[in-house]
Each structure stands twice: as structure tokens, then as C-alpha cells.
Design an enzyme around this catalytic site. Structure first.
Site, PDB file in Angstrom:
ATOM      1  CE  LYS A 208      84.608  24.008  41.787  1.00 48.71           C
ATOM      2  NZ  LYS A 208      84.548  22.791  43.054  1.00 48.71           N
ATOM      3  CD  GLU A 214      70.453  23.935  35.071  1.00 52.24           C
ATOM      4  OE1 GLU A 214      71.530  24.206  34.713  1.00 52.24           O
ATOM      5  OE2 GLU A 214      70.068  22.956  35.231  1.00 52.24           O
ATOM      6  N   GLY A 268      81.015  22.274  45.224  1.00 53.71           N
ATOM      7  CA  GLY A 268      80.011  23.404  44.877  1.00 53.71           C
ATOM      8  C   GLY A 268      78.946  22.939  46.274  1.00 53.71           C
ATOM      9  NE  ARG A 269      78.108  16.492  47.096  1.00 54.21           N
ATOM     10  CZ  ARG A 269      78.958  16.294  46.073  1.00 54.21           C
ATOM     11  NH1 ARG A 269      78.742  17.169  44.840  1.00 54.21           N
ATOM     12  NH2 ARG A 269      79.672  15.412  45.802  1.00 54.21           N
ATOM     13  CD  GLU A 354      75.473  16.930  43.604  1.00 52.00           C
ATOM     14  OE1 GLU A 354      74.431  17.175  43.018  1.00 52.00           O
ATOM     15  OE2 GLU A 354      76.248  17.776  43.803  1.00 52.00           O
ATOM     16  CG  HIS A 385      48.978  18.722  61.967  1.00 53.28           C
ATOM     17  ND1 HIS A 385      47.883  18.835  62.638  1.00 53.28           N
ATOM     18  CD2 HIS A 385      49.965  19.371  62.706  1.00 53.28           C
ATOM     19  CE1 HIS A 385      48.248  19.322  63.932  1.00 53.28           C
ATOM     20  NE2 HIS A 385      49.476  19.560  63.767  1.00 53.28           N
ATOM     21  CE  LYS A 512      75.278  19.344  35.224  1.00 55.72           C
ATOM     22  NZ  LYS A 512      76.523  19.818  35.556  1.00 55.72           N
TER      23      LYS A 512
END
Ligand code: G6Q
Length: 522
Positions: A208, A214, A268-269, A354, A385, A512
Site C-alpha cells: 500500500k 521487507e 491492510g489486513r 492487530e 494429537h 520498526k
């Protein structure tokens, strides 16, 4: 309209809920379920989706009081404010309109006085035409070959949603292979590119802001790798971008016609419904992508119009608040009974934690009650399990959502019958447990009395552990869209109830900043 600023713990219904909790905290799910009409009164059928919330420590009175709380904090107005484009993300000064991305209604939605619907439609057409060209093989790479592989380069909201959906809809995928690079760890990108052919790979850079460390680092590394076999004039055939930052995209060398827009009114999410979902459309075709959006829209309409007591996201949000704020349960498990949904817990961790991991209320005051739940999970039956021991017999109360599908995608042997038997058995075991008497009877045939007495306490299951059954007819793009939207609206509802801002994420900034400072010192 701004969101209301009501401290939930100061409401009349909260006080009533506190008393109700005191009087009922020892209530047994087993006793509640003795009523043979229990399921009817504590379940909702909504077309291909059935939600059974009967195995909870709740009565009709609990639901009534929780619904009263939702009304008292102004949930209905807040829902309308969100859907109609009010600036409800006040700390970032933005509207929150992921619901507009899947809307097929004619109702205009104004942002800064302009209807956003035409832009959404234009972008959808662009996604469709681009996906068709790549899937059909008409889109050629720099040596004239068709595309075989797609690499989505992004992180957080620009990665988790598309990655989860592509994995979940693997059954519907075409011949293209889709990969995801997110971590700044160079080993991640190296592992992905080592098997790729630059002549037949298309890179989708999703950011965005187009400033995320990253993503830009991975994109540069990939561009350098690509330029070992090709020239900068070949970039337009292999790199496209999804972003709001046109200047940065241009500086990277991406052709203007290869840019898909993003808008600041989509978080974003919550962005997989925008061009951020391009890799989904490439992987399963545009028609399936549209069905994903349609399923979400069906849930949007339900959420916006249904009365709270029959509203699936609202009811699930309220039950979760009941455990979080009254029983003080700290975590919730999400347990899909299909291997396809193995990435759903990761995706939901971001969406939920978030959004609602906040400690300051909408008045700017520090909060003295519990907010965001911790979410975790994995697929059944594997987790049976593994961690389910703690859920069954540990000291913590962990409400769990069991997500199931009546029909399998591959109907092979009796696999699905066994899978679903486990699905139901787990919820029964959690709710009803196993009494001393039952264990005693079982052990009687297998050993002497001393041994029985020694083993007995370990084999008792207290039960009374809550779960919701979220059961769809079948895993399709449509039902997946509905499921994701269900959780999105549950998040929103809880944010309103807890009087927090769900759509900012300042909490991820500090780390960050510090990493940047450390880097500049090196
Ligand atoms: C999501 C967050 C965050 C964001 C990533 C990627 O809601 O804002 O996870 O999606 O940091 O950001 P860009 O898309 O700007 O690269």
C-alpha cells in the site's frame, strides 16, 4: 457520525451482566443441554451456514443481556457509520470500507464527497482482464513464453490474506503456481527464487505504501536476480504492483499500466478484497474471485440488517466478550476441520490481534478492563494429537470455534466420515467430559481396585468447556468469503463493545523505528 465513546463497564447492562455472572458462573453446559430444545434456541441457520452455539455457558438471559449491552454501546449506529463511509478510523482520519469492495448494490458510497463505487468497478475489470490474459497464456514473458509462476511480494496485510485464500482454494486452482515472499530473512526469498525461471515468472509487488522495508528489500533482490537474465526493458512483462504510492512504483521501474490501485480507506489486513487479492484471481480465476467477494457480501448484508440475537457475527462476538470479560478467558482457539484452511489461524491472528490489541479507549483513556483476545489454532484432526490435551484437561478455559464442512472436496473412501466424527466428538468431549463414575466403570474390567483408584483422577474429564460449531455445506470460494467476512464483523463488533479503535496499528511502529535506527548505526 463519529463512533460513540461509551465505557462498556459503566453501562446498566454490564452491571446486570456482572450479577448474572455471579449467579450463574458454575452453570454446567451438560445441564443446559439436557433441554432437548436447547440446540434450536441456540443456533442460527443462514443459507449454507449453520452456527451452533448451544455448547456454551450461556442461557437466554445471558444472550438478552449481552444484546442489551450491544444496544447500549450504540452498535447499530456504528455498523451504519462503517458501511456508509464515516471516518470511523479516527486516529488515522480514514473511512473503513472493505465492505464497499464487495458490494454489488447501486448505493453510492462517498469518500471526500466522491462516489468510490466506479473506481472499485474499474479496478475489478482491470483485475479480470489481466488475470484472463495471464491464465490464458496470452500474456508473454521476455522470451515469448507464457507465465507459469506467480510470486506475491508483500508482508502483513499485503501477504497473509492472499496467501491464506490461495491455500484455502487450492482445489479450485488453475495451472499457475503461486508463491509468497514476505520475510526480510534472505533465506525466504532465496528458497522461492531458486526453483523459478525468470522467463515464465510474474512478480506482483503488493505494498500500500511502497515503503515497507521487507517488501522493498525483497522486490529489489528479485529485480536484481531477474536482471541477471533480462534487461530493464523486460521489467513491464514481469513486474506489476498494487499500491497507493504511484511515484515510488514508478521509481522502481514499473510501467504505469501495470499498477493496480489501493486506497487509504482499505486497511491492510482487510484488503484481500481489493487489488491486493490479485494473486487470488490469478490462482483461481476471476470468476472464483468474484464468488469470494459475493460470499462476503452476503455476510455483510446479514450483519447490517439482522437483529442482534440472530446475527451470527454479533452473537459470536458477544459470547467471546462473555468469556473474555467475565470468565477472564485469555485465549480463543480457531480449529478448522479441513487441511485447506491451515493458514486461517495465522490470518486471523493478524486480523484479530492487530485490530483489537489496544489498551486506550476512544476517549483517549487507559483501559482498565480486558480487550482483544489472543487467538491461535490449527487444523483438525492433527491438533487432536498435539495441543488439544491442554484444551481438554488443562487449567485454562479456552473457548473454541470448530469450523467444519458437511461435504468434502475429494470424496475418497470414508475419510470425511471419520473427519466429521472427530469434529463432533471433540466438541462433545469438551462440553460433557467424562465423570468419575464413567471412568470407574471403564477401568473395572481392566485391573485391580488399587490401580483403578490411582489412575482415576487422571482419566476424569471435567468437561464444561465451551465451543461453537461453524458448519458450512462445502468449502467453496463463496463460503470462504462468508467465513472471512464473519470474522471481520466479529472483530468490528468487539472493537465497538470495548470502546477501542480497531483500525489503526500504532503498536507495530516502535519496533520498526528502532530497527531502522540500529541499521543506520551499522
Ligand atoms: C495491516 C497492517 C500491516 C500492513 C503491512 C504492509 O493492517 O497495516 O500488516 O499491511 O505492514 O504494509 P504495506 O502494504 O504498506 O507494504
Amino acid at each position: 457520525m463519529a463512533l460513540p465513546n461509551i465505557n462498556p463497564t459503566k453501562t446498566t447492562s454490564w452491571k446486570k451482566l456482572k450479577n448474572h455472572y455471579k449467579e450463574n458462573k458454575h452453570i454446567k453446559i451438560k445441564d443446559l443441554c439436557d433441554d432437548e430444545n436447547r440446540k434450536e434456541g441456540f443456533s442460527i441457520q443462514f443459507n449454507d451456514l449453520f452456527v451452533d452455539f448451544s455448547k456454551n455457558r450461556i442461557t437466554k438471559e445471558t444472550i438478552n443481556l449481552l444484546v442489551e449491552l450491544a444496544k447500549e454501546v450504540g452498535l447499530q449506529d456504528a455498523i451504519e457509520a462503517q458501511f456508509t463511509g464515516d471516518i470511523i478510523n479516527a486516529t488515522e482520519g480514514r473511512a473503513v470500507l472493505h465492505t464497499a469492495l464487495r458490494s454489488t448494490s447501486e448505493e453510492p458510497i462517498l469518500v471526500d464527497g466522491k462516489d468510490i463505487k466506479p473506481k472499485i468497478q474499474t479496478t475489478l475489470r482491470k483485475i479480470r482482464s489481466f488475470s484472463n490474459k495471464v491464465i490464458s497464456g496470452k500474456w508473454k514473458g521476455f522470451t515469448g513464453k507464457s507465465i507459469t509462476d506467480i510470486v506475491n511480494i508483500g508482508i502483513g496485510g499485503s501477504d497473509l490474506g492472499p496467501d491464506m485464500v490461495v491455500q484455502s482454494l487450492k482445489f479450485y486452482k488453475n495451472h499457475l503456481n503461486t508463491h509468497f515472499v514476505s520475510n526480510v530473512d534472505g533465506d525466504h526469498v532465496s528458497e522461492i527464487i531458486k526453483n523459478l525461471n525468470p522467463e515464465t515468472t510474474l512478480f506482483v509487488i503488493v505494498s500500500k505504501t511502497f515503503t515497507t522495508q521487507e517488501t522493498i528489500t525483497n522486490a529489489e533482490t528479485i529485480k536484481n536476480w531477474f536482471l541477471k537474465s533480462a534487461t530493464i526493458f523486460d521489467i513491464p512483462k514481469h513486474f506489476v504492483a498494487v499500491s497507493t504510492n504511484l511515484e515510488a512504483v514508478d521509481n522502481f521501474g514499473i510501467d504505469k499500466s501495470n499498477v493496480f490501485p489501493m486506497w487509504n480507506w482499505v486497511g491492510g489486513r482487510f484488503s484481500l478484497w481489493s487489488a491486493v487479492g490479485l494473486s487470488i484471481s490469478l490462482s483461481v480465476g476471476f470468476d472464483n474471485y468474484r464468488k469470494l467477494l459475493d460470499g462476503a457480501e452476503e455476510m455483510d448484508i446479514h450483519f447490517r440488517n439482522e437483529s442482534f440475537a440472530k446475527n451470527i457475527p454479533v452473537v459470536l462476538a458477544l459470547i467471546s466478550v462473555w468469556y473474555n470479560n467475565f470468565y477472564k478467558a485469555e485465549t480463543e482457539a480457531v480449529l478448522p476441520y479441513t487441511q485447506y484452511l491451515s493458514k486461517l489461524p495465522d490470518y486471523l491472528q493478524q486480523a484479530i490481534m492487530e485490530s483489537n490489541g489496544k489498551g486506550v479507549d476512544r476517549n483517549g483513556n487507559k483501559i482498565d478492563y480486558e480487550t482483544g483476545t489472543i487467538v491461535w489454532g490449527s487444523t483438525g484432526t492433527n491438533m487432536q494429537h498435539a495441543f488439544m490435551q491442554l484444551v481438554h484437561q488443562g487449567t485454562k478455559l479456552i473457548p473454541a470455534d470448530f469450523i467444519g464442512f458437511k461435504e468434502p472436496l475429494y470424496d475418497i473412501g470414508d475419510h470425511h466420515k471419520k473427519l466429521m466424527a472427530n469434529y463432533y466428538a471433540q466438541m462433545d468431549a469438551l462440553a460433557f467430559g467424562k465423570t468419575k463414575e464413567e471412568v470407574h466403570l471403564e477401568l473395572k474390567f481392566s485391573g485391580d481396585e488399587a490401580k483403578i483408584n490411582q489412575l482415576l483422577p487422571y482419566k476424569v474429564f471435567e468437561g464444561n468447556r465451551p465451543s461453537n460449531a461453524i458448519l458450512f455445506d462445502k468449502l467453496t470460494p463463496y463460503s470462504l468469503g462468508k467465513l472471512i467476512a464473519l470474522y471481520e464483523h466479529k472483530i468490528f463488533t468487539q472493537g465497538i463493545l470495548w470502546n477501542i479503535y480497531s483500525y489503526d496499528q500504532f503498536g507495530v511502529e516502535l519496533g520498526k523505528e528502532l530497527a531502522k535506527k540500529l541499521l543506520s548505526k551499522q
